[in-house]
Scaffold this active site. Structure first.
Site, PDB file in Angstrom:
ATOM      1  CD  GLU A  71      -2.850   1.052   0.005  1.00  0.00           C
ATOM      2  OE1 GLU A  71      -3.143   2.283  -0.464  1.00  0.00           O
ATOM      3  OE2 GLU A  71      -3.398   0.118  -0.346  1.00  0.00           O
ATOM      4  CD  GLU A  78      -2.406   6.238  -5.683  1.00  0.00           C
ATOM      5  OE1 GLU A  78      -3.195   6.612  -4.783  1.00  0.00           O
ATOM      6  OE2 GLU A  78      -2.728   5.550  -6.289  1.00  0.00           O
TER       7      GLU A  78
END
Length: 127
Positions: A71, A78
Site C-alpha cells: 500500500e 501515485e
C-alpha cells in the site's frame, strides 16, 4: 570512532528518521492505509484469541507486512505520477492502475491466507 564512521552512523540514523516520517505520512493521509491498519489489528486480536501457532503467525505477519508495504509503494507511485504530470496521460493512468491492481491482488491473497487459517478454527468453535 573515526569521523567517517560517525558520519555514516549519522546518515543511517537520518535514513531511519525519513522512513518513519514516510510511515507516519501514509498513515495520516491515506484512507486505504487506515483501513488496512484497522483490519490488521482485528486480525492480530483474532489470532491472539484463537491461539495461532508459530507457523500460522508467520503467514499472518507476512500477509499484514506485505499488504502495508505494498500500500505504501502504491501511494508512492501515485504521488510520483501526480508530481510528474497534472494532465491525463494513458501511461500515467496505467502506472496508477497497475500499482492499484498489485495491491488488490495481494489483498485477495491475504484474505485467502486468512480464511485458510481462521475459518477452520472458527468452525471448530461453532461445533
Amino acid at each position: 570512532m573515526s569521523s567517517g564512521s560517525s558520519a555514516k552512523k549519522h546518515r543511517l540514523i537520518k535514513s531511519f528518521g525519513f522512513a518513519f516520517t514516510g510511515i507516519r505520512s501514509v498513515i495520516m493521509r491515506e484512507r486505504n492505509m487506515k483501513i488496512h491498519l484497522v483490519i490488521s489489528i482485528i486480525v492480530i486480536l483474532a489470532g491472539i484469541w484463537l491461539s495461532l501457532s508459530k507457523l500460522e503467525w508467520l503467514f499472518i505477519i507476512l500477509a499484514i507486512g506485505g499488504m502495508l508495504s505494498l500500500e505504501m509503494i502504491n501511494t508512492a507511485i501515485e504521488r510520483v505520477v501526480d508530481l510528474v504530470t497534472n494532465q491525463y496521460h494513458p501511461l500515467a493512468k496505467d502506472a496508477k492502475d497497475i500499482a492499484a491492481g498489485a495491491v488488490l491482488l495481494y489483498a485477495i491473497m491475504s484474505v485467502i491466507i486468512g480464511l485458510m487459517i481462521f475459518l477452520p478454527k472458527i468452525l471448530e468453535l461453532l461445533t
